[in-house]
Design an enzyme around this catalytic site. Structure first.
Site, short mmCIF file in Angstrom:
data_model
loop_
_atom_site.label_atom_id
_atom_site.label_comp_id
_atom_site.label_asym_id
_atom_site.label_seq_id
_atom_site.Cartn_x
_atom_site.Cartn_y
_atom_site.Cartn_z
N LYS A 148 0.44 -1.45 0.23
CA LYS A 148 0.06 0.20 -0.12
C LYS A 148 0.91 1.50 0.30
O LYS A 148 1.34 1.67 1.26
CB LYS A 148 -1.04 -0.17 1.33
CG LYS A 148 -1.77 1.68 1.64
CD LYS A 148 -2.56 1.74 0.74
CE LYS A 148 -3.51 2.95 1.23
NZ LYS A 148 -2.63 4.09 0.98
N GLU A 160 9.84 1.97 11.21
CA GLU A 160 10.88 3.07 10.48
C GLU A 160 9.98 4.12 10.61
O GLU A 160 9.41 3.95 9.86
CB GLU A 160 11.52 2.98 9.37
CG GLU A 160 12.76 3.36 9.32
CD GLU A 160 12.23 4.06 8.79
OE1 GLU A 160 13.02 5.31 9.80
OE2 GLU A 160 12.75 4.66 7.34
N CYS A 195 13.89 11.38 7.06
CA CYS A 195 14.10 10.90 7.67
C CYS A 195 15.33 10.58 8.56
O CYS A 195 15.46 11.44 10.02
CB CYS A 195 12.51 9.30 8.66
SG CYS A 195 13.62 8.17 7.71
N GLU A 238 9.74 16.14 14.36
CA GLU A 238 10.32 16.37 13.14
C GLU A 238 9.30 17.16 12.12
O GLU A 238 8.11 17.82 12.14
CB GLU A 238 9.74 14.53 12.38
CG GLU A 238 10.52 14.31 11.53
CD GLU A 238 10.69 13.25 10.95
OE1 GLU A 238 11.68 12.49 10.32
OE2 GLU A 238 9.56 12.44 11.45
#
Length: 488
Positions: free
Chosen positions: A183, A259, A293, A392
Site C-alpha cells: 500500500k 521505521e 527521516c 520532526e
C-alpha cells in the site's frame, strides 16, 4: 509510459492489472502544482482481494520453498526495471519532486539494483543450521534450526523516497519467500504502479505473490494491518501513525516492523574543520528539501564557535536555493504538497515565536510563483528544548545549537524522543569513537561517512522504530525460526 493527463495506473491484484473499483484520483506535480494524471482508487473490496491473493499464493504454491526460483525472479525484476529507467526517472521527478541527481542514487537506480543483493541472499542464506546431537532427559536426539518465510507481508510506505522504501520491503520479503501486499502513499502512487505493470508483464513472479494497491483512503492501511490473514506489517512513516499501526496489529498479535521519525544531530567537535562541517550540514538538510527521516536537522557546534558556525552555515544555505527539480544542479526541490509546505512554514513561525532568529530563508523563493517550495532555512537563538529542535519538521530547516564539550554534545544528541541517525565531525579518533558509542542512534556517519547501502541495516532507537531494514538483519525480519528434533 509517457506522462500524459489521461494516464490512469492500474492496481496489481492476483497477477492481473485491474482498475480500482473506486475510480481514480489525481496525481499532482509538486514543482508545478499541475495535475499530471490519475491513479487507480482502490476500495476495501480491492484490498480484501489483494490480501486473499497473497494468502493463497503463500499457502498453495512453492514460492516460499524454491529459493533459486525467487532469486531468478528478483534478478529478472531488477533487469526489467533497469530497462525502464528513463521513464521511471521522468515519472519520479514529476511525481515526487525530487532533484534529478537523486534518481541516480536512492531515488531510483540504487534501490532497483539492490534487488540483486536480496536475490543473492535468497541463494546464499543458511536456511538450515545443524545443532548436532544432545540427550535431553536421557534420550539422544539430533536437532536442527530451520528458517522459514513468515507468511503474508503488508507493506505500507511513505512518499518521500518511494522506490527506496518500496524495494527495501519488497526485496527482502520476496527473497525470504513471503508474499506481499503493498500500500504506497497516495502522493506517489505511480512509482509503485509502474513497478506492478513491469511485474505483471515482464517477470515470472507468480500471481498473488505481490499485490499493489493504490488509494487515497488511509483506512485501507488500517484494514491491511488488522486483517488476520496478514502475518507481518512493515510500516515506514510518522511515529504517530506507527503507534496506531502497533495498536491495530496487536489484536492479531502479528509481527510489526516500524521505521519512524527522526531528529538527528550533526555534532561538530572543537577540533573539526568547521567550514567543511557546516557546508556538509547545510547540504544534508536541503537534500530533497529535507524530506528524509535520517537527515540531520540539528547542527550542534562548540559554543565558542557558534557565531562563526552560524555565518558559515548561513552562507552555505544561501548557495543552495530551492529550485526546479529538473534543473541541473538542483539539490533542494519542492515539498511534496501544499499541506506539507504549510506545516513547515508553521514550524518556522513557531521558531520565531519561541524567540529564535531566522538567519536565512524562512520564506518562499521569490522566483517560484508555483510549486510547493520553501527556501532553505537556518534558525538560531534557541536551545534544545524548543519544539523546532525536538519535533520532526520534514523540510529544509536546520536548527543550530551550542554545546559545551563532547559530553554535552552527546547529551544534546540524546535529548530527543528519536534515535535514527547522526553525524560527528572531528579529528581525534578516540574522541570521535567515544561520541559514536555515546549517541543512542541506529546509524552514525563520521566526517561525512555514508552508511547507506543494501548490506547495511537501517533503523533506529527509541521512537524511531522497531527492527531493521536492509542487510541480513532486514532480511531476517521476514523469517520465522523452527526447531526440529528427531531421535538419533
Amino acid at each position: 509510459m509517457p506522462l500524459r493527463p489521461e494516464y490512469t495506473s492500474d492496481l496489481l491484484i492476483d497477477g492481473k492489472l485491474v482498475p480500482g473499483s473506486g475510480g481514480a484520483f489525481d496525481v499532482v506535480n509538486p514543482a508545478t502544482e499541475e495535475v499530471i494524471g490519475q491513479a487507480s482508487q482502490a476500495t476495501a473490496a480491492d484490498m480484501d482481494a489483494a490480501i486473499a491473493a497473497a494468502r493463497t499464493a503463500f499457502d498453495t504454491t512453492d514460492w516460499s520453498r524454491d529459493h533459486a526460483f525467487r532469486a531468478r525472479c528478483l534478478r529478472q525484476l531488477r533487469d526489467a526495471l533497469a530497462g525502464h529507467f528513463d521513464e521511471l526517472r521522468e515519472l519520479t521527478v514529476a511525481e515526487v519532486g525530487c532533484p534529478v541527481f537523486l534518481t541516480h542514487g536512492p531515488q531510483l537506480e540504487g534501490p532497483v539494483n539492490d534487488l540483486g543483493y536480496f536475490a543473492d541472499l535468497a541463494e546464499s542464506y543458511t536456511w538450515t543450521v545443524d545443532l548436532g546431537e544432545a540427550s535431553p532427559m536421557g534420550i539422544k536426539n539430533h536437532r536442527e534450526l530451520r528458517s522459514e518465510a513468515i507468511g503474508v507481508v503488508g507493506a505500507i510506505t511513505p512518499w518521500n523516497f518511494p522506490h527506496q522504501i518500496n524495494f527495501a520491503k519488497i526485496g527482502p520479503a520476496l527473497a525470504a519467500g513471503c508474499t506481499v501486499v503493498l500500500k504506497p502513499a497516495p502522493d506517489t502512487p505511480w512509482c509503485a504502479a509502474l513497478v506492478g505493470k513491469v511485474i505483471a508483464e515482464e517477470t515470472d513472479i507468480p500471481a498473488g505473490v505481490i499485490n499493489i494497491v493504490t488509494s487515497t483512503d488511509h483506512e485501507l492501511g488500517a484494514q491491511l494491518t488488522a486483517d488476520p490473514r496478514v502475518d507481518l506489517i512493515s510500516f515506514t512513516g510518522s511515529t504517530a501513525t506507527g503507534r496506531a499501526v502497533m495498536t491495530t496489529a496487536a489484536a492479531s498479535l502479528k509481527k510489526v516492523f516500524l521505521e519512524l521519525g527522526g531528529k538527528s544531530a550533526f555534532l561538530v567537535l572543537d577540533d573539526a574543520d568547521l567550514g567543511s562541517a557546516c557546508a556538509m550540514a547545510a547540504f544534508n538538510v536541503v537534500t530533497h528539501a529535507g524530506q528524509g527521516c535520517a537527515i540531520t536537522t540539528r547542527l550542534v557546534v562548540p559554543r565558542e564557535k557558534l557565531a562563526e558556525a552560524t555565518e558559515l552555515t548561513r552562507n552555505a544555505l544561501a548557495g543552495l536555493p530551492a529550485a526546479d527539480p529538473e534543473k541541473p544542479g538542483t539539490i533542494c526541490g519542492p515539498l511534496i504538497s501544499a499541506r506539507q509546505r504549510d506545516r513547515v512554514e508553521e514550524y518556522i513561525a513557531l521558531a520565531v515565536a519561541e524567540g529564535g532568529t531566522v538567519e536565512t530563508g524562512g520564506d518562499r523563493p521569490a522566483d517560484a510563483d508555483r510549486g510547493y517550495f520553501v527556501s532553505p532555512t537556518l534558525i538560531s537563538g534557541l536551545d534544545n528544548s524548543a519544539r523546532v529542535a525536538q519535533e520532526e519538521i520534514f523540510g529544509p530547516v536546520l536548527v543550530i545549537l551550542a554545546h559545551d564539550g563532547d559530553d554535552d554534545a552527546i547529551a544534546i544528541a540524546n535529548d530527543s524522543p528519536y534515535g535514527l541517525s547522526g553525524q560527528v565531525w572531528g579529528t581525534d579518533p578516540d574522541r570521535i569513537d567515544r561520541v559514536v558509542r555515546g549517541v543512542r542512534t541506529g546509524t552514525m556517519g563520521i566526517n561525512g561517512g555514508i552508511w547507506y547501502a543494501a548490506d547495511v541495516p537501517f533503523g533506529g532507537y527509541k521512537q524511531s522504530g522497531i527492527g531493521r531494514e536492509m542487510g541480513v538483519a532486514g532480511f531476517a525480519e521476514y523469517l520465522e525460526t523452527k526447531a526440529v528434533a528427531r531421535p538419533a
